[in-house]
Each structure stands twice: as structure tokens, then as C-alpha cells.
Design an enzyme around this catalytic site. Structure first.
Site, PDB file in Angstrom:
ATOM      1  N   TYR A  52       0.813  -1.219   0.000  1.00 23.96           N
ATOM      2  CA  TYR A  52       0.000   0.000   0.000  1.00 23.96           C
ATOM      3  C   TYR A  52       0.846   1.268   0.000  1.00 23.96           C
ATOM      4  O   TYR A  52       0.409   2.305   0.481  1.00 23.96           O
ATOM      5  CB  TYR A  52      -0.947  -0.026   1.202  1.00 23.96           C
ATOM      6  CG  TYR A  52      -2.107  -0.985   1.019  1.00 23.96           C
ATOM      7  CD1 TYR A  52      -2.933  -0.896  -0.101  1.00 23.96           C
ATOM      8  CD2 TYR A  52      -2.395  -1.975   1.965  1.00 23.96           C
ATOM      9  CE1 TYR A  52      -4.003  -1.765  -0.279  1.00 23.96           C
ATOM     10  CE2 TYR A  52      -3.467  -2.850   1.793  1.00 23.96           C
ATOM     11  CZ  TYR A  52      -4.270  -2.732   0.660  1.00 23.96           C
ATOM     12  OH  TYR A  52      -5.336  -3.584   0.489  1.00 23.96           O
ATOM     13  N   ASN A 115     -13.311  -4.084   3.010  1.00 27.43           N
ATOM     14  CA  ASN A 115     -14.044  -4.263   1.752  1.00 27.43           C
ATOM     15  C   ASN A 115     -13.662  -5.559   1.030  1.00 27.43           C
ATOM     16  O   ASN A 115     -13.731  -5.666  -0.181  1.00 27.43           O
ATOM     17  CB  ASN A 115     -13.857  -3.025   0.865  1.00 27.43           C
ATOM     18  CG  ASN A 115     -12.398  -2.788   0.512  1.00 27.43           C
ATOM     19  OD1 ASN A 115     -11.524  -3.586   0.856  1.00 27.43           O
ATOM     20  ND2 ASN A 115     -12.124  -1.711  -0.193  1.00 27.43           N
ATOM     21  N   HIS A 118      -8.844  -7.277  -2.750  1.00 21.72           N
ATOM     22  CA  HIS A 118      -7.912  -6.391  -3.465  1.00 21.72           C
ATOM     23  C   HIS A 118      -7.707  -6.933  -4.872  1.00 21.72           C
ATOM     24  O   HIS A 118      -7.628  -8.143  -5.064  1.00 21.72           O
ATOM     25  CB  HIS A 118      -6.551  -6.362  -2.738  1.00 21.72           C
ATOM     26  CG  HIS A 118      -5.457  -5.718  -3.550  1.00 21.72           C
ATOM     27  ND1 HIS A 118      -5.210  -4.357  -3.507  1.00 21.72           N
ATOM     28  CD2 HIS A 118      -4.575  -6.230  -4.450  1.00 21.72           C
ATOM     29  CE1 HIS A 118      -4.207  -4.077  -4.345  1.00 21.72           C
ATOM     30  NE2 HIS A 118      -3.803  -5.198  -4.915  1.00 21.72           N
ATOM     31  N   GLU A 129       3.073  -6.069  -7.786  1.00 21.85           N
ATOM     32  CA  GLU A 129       2.446  -6.824  -6.703  1.00 21.85           C
ATOM     33  C   GLU A 129       2.704  -8.326  -6.843  1.00 21.85           C
ATOM     34  O   GLU A 129       2.922  -9.013  -5.837  1.00 21.85           O
ATOM     35  CB  GLU A 129       0.942  -6.523  -6.681  1.00 21.85           C
ATOM     36  CG  GLU A 129       0.663  -5.077  -6.251  1.00 21.85           C
ATOM     37  CD  GLU A 129      -0.781  -4.626  -6.476  1.00 21.85           C
ATOM     38  OE1 GLU A 129      -1.629  -5.453  -6.871  1.00 21.85           O
ATOM     39  OE2 GLU A 129      -1.067  -3.431  -6.247  1.00 21.85           O
TER      40      GLU A 129
HETATM   41  P1  IDP Z   1      -8.944  -0.079  -4.138  1.00 26.05           P
HETATM   42  O1  IDP Z   1      -8.681  -1.226  -3.184  1.00 26.05           O
HETATM   43  O2  IDP Z   1     -10.371  -0.064  -4.625  1.00 26.05           O
HETATM   44  O3  IDP Z   1      -7.930   0.026  -5.246  1.00 26.05           O
HETATM   45  P2  IDP Z   1      -7.581   2.204  -2.889  1.00 26.05           P
HETATM   46  O4  IDP Z   1      -8.033   3.624  -2.978  1.00 26.05           O
HETATM   47  O5  IDP Z   1      -6.352   1.802  -3.639  1.00 26.05           O
HETATM   48  O6  IDP Z   1      -8.831   1.276  -3.276  1.00 26.05           O
HETATM   49  O7  IDP Z   1      -7.365   1.885  -1.337  1.00 26.05           O
HETATM   50  C1  IDP Z   1      -6.713   0.703  -0.920  1.00 26.05           C
HETATM   51  C2  IDP Z   1      -7.476   0.142   0.268  1.00 26.05           C
HETATM   52  O8  IDP Z   1      -7.396   1.063   1.350  1.00 26.05           O
HETATM   53  C3  IDP Z   1      -8.991  -0.033   0.048  1.00 26.05           C
HETATM   54  O9  IDP Z   1      -9.316  -1.231  -0.613  1.00 26.05           O
HETATM   55  C4  IDP Z   1      -9.517   0.018   1.457  1.00 26.05           C
HETATM   56  O10 IDP Z   1      -9.329  -1.225   2.151  1.00 26.05           O
HETATM   57  C5  IDP Z   1      -8.601   1.064   2.102  1.00 26.05           C
HETATM   58  N1  IDP Z   1      -9.178   2.424   2.030  1.00 26.05           N
HETATM   59  C6  IDP Z   1      -9.321   3.207   0.928  1.00 26.05           C
HETATM   60  N2  IDP Z   1      -9.860   4.405   1.225  1.00 26.05           N
HETATM   61  C7  IDP Z   1     -10.061   4.381   2.577  1.00 26.05           C
HETATM   62  C8  IDP Z   1     -10.603   5.353   3.515  1.00 26.05           C
HETATM   63  O11 IDP Z   1     -10.989   6.467   3.153  1.00 26.05           O
HETATM   64  N3  IDP Z   1     -10.641   4.942   4.815  1.00 26.05           N
HETATM   65  C9  IDP Z   1     -10.211   3.737   5.242  1.00 26.05           C
HETATM   66  N4  IDP Z   1      -9.687   2.803   4.408  1.00 26.05           N
HETATM   67  C10 IDP Z   1      -9.621   3.122   3.091  1.00 26.05           C
END
Ligand code: IDP
Ligand code: MG
Length: 142
Positions: A52, A115, A118, A129
Site C-alpha cells: 500500500y 471491503n 484487493h 504486486e
Molecule cells: P482499491 O482497493 O479499490 O484500489 P484504494 O483507494 O487503492 O482502493 O485503497 C486501498 C485500500 O485502502 C482499500 O481497498 C480500502 O481497504 C482502504 N481504504 C481506501 N480508502 C479508505 C478510507 O478512506 N478509509 C479507510 N480505508 C480506506
């Protein structure tokens, strides 16, 4: 010419806790995508921070690293034509409350952090990755 791509899929700790490993693998297979390699592991903080690294300066970074390292994850290399964008659509939007029904996050996600899943977001991040989690894959010929 058909150009195959690889993507790195991770079933996060909440996906394992919700007993949907089989469901996710089944969705991948039903879509006709190929699983090339897979392992269960507990992520070190070091590796999580590398995964990350683009979010290092975000306010949620520390919480995200805590979440992804607190219990084992499953890391999968998935291959297929246009697999990067196909799997991103199967995942749904980052925030499950905006993710369409029928997507993995829309069906199972808890909140924007927890969520479930990934998937790499570009050819460059997929390469980075896959190398991070499966350095031995660089030797693969078929
Ligand atoms: P993605 O997984 O859809 O590519 P990214 O923006 O790359 O989303 O963010 C990586 C991971 O970080 C997300 O899947 C989620 O678990 C976490 N994340 C993203 N935005 C937030 C936030 O605003 N608060 C808390 N966790 C977040
Ligand atoms: Mg991302």
C-alpha cells in the site's frame, strides 16, 4: 492476437472471517479466469506497507496496515484476457455502499476499509504486486 494479463487478487482478513473464500474462487472460475498460483499467509507490516505504499501519506494508512496484518490473507495470481479491468469490475467500488449489487464488495463488504478484496489496478501495479508476493513467478515459462 489475444493478450493475456495477470492480476494480483487478495482475499483480505474480513473475507476469510466471513467464510467466502470458496465463493470468491468460484466467481473467478465461473468468469473463465485462470488461477495460476495461490497461498494463505499472514502479512508482515513491512510487506503490507510495500503493498500500500501509494497510500503512505493518507490518514487511513496506519489503520489499513493494522487491518490487513491482523489475520491471514489469501493471495492469488489470476490470469486472463483483460483480467485487470474485468476483476476490478467484479470487485465493485472501493466503498461497499457505492458498490453495485452482484459485485464482491457490493454483496459482502462492510465499510470502505473492510471491503473484502484487493485487485491490481494497472499492468504496472500487477507486475509489482505479483513480484512482491511471488518472486518465484519471474521464472515461470508457461
Ligand atoms: P482499491 O482497493 O479499490 O484500489 P484504494 O483507494 O487503492 O482502493 O485503497 C486501498 C485500500 O485502502 C482499500 O481497498 C480500502 O481497504 C482502504 N481504504 C481506501 N480508502 C479508505 C478510507 O478512506 N478509509 C479507510 N480505508 C480506506
Ligand atoms: Mg488501489
Amino acid at each position: 492476437m489475444i493478450t493475456k494479463q495477470k492480476t494480483l487478487v487478495i482475499i483480505k482478513p474480513d473475507g476469510i472471517q466471513k467464510n467466502i473464500i470458496g465463493e470468491i474462487i468460484s466467481r473467478i472460475e465461473k468468469k473463465g479466469l485462470k488461477i495460476l498460483n495461490m497461498k494463505m499467509m499472514k502479512l508482515s507490516r513491512e510487506l503490507a506497507e510495500k503493498l500500500y505504499e501509494e497510500h503512505r501519506n493518507k490518514p487511513f494508512f496506519k489503520s489499513l496496515v493494522n487491518f490487513i496484518t491482523y489475520a491471514p490473507i489469501i493471495v492469488i495470481i489470476v490470469e486472463g484476457e483483460d483480467v485487470i479491468s474485468i476483476f476490478r469490475s467484479m470487485m465493485g467500488s472501493t466503498d461497499p455502499k457505492n458498490a453495485a449489487p452482484g459485485t464482491i464488495r457490493g454483496d459482502y463488504g462492510t465499510d470502505i476499509e473492510r471491503n473484502i478484496i484487493h485487485g491490481s489496478d494497472s499492468i504496472e501495479s500487477a507486475k509489482r504486486e505479483v513480484d512482491l508476493f511471488f518472486p518465484e513467478e519471474q521464472e515461470r515459462v508457461i
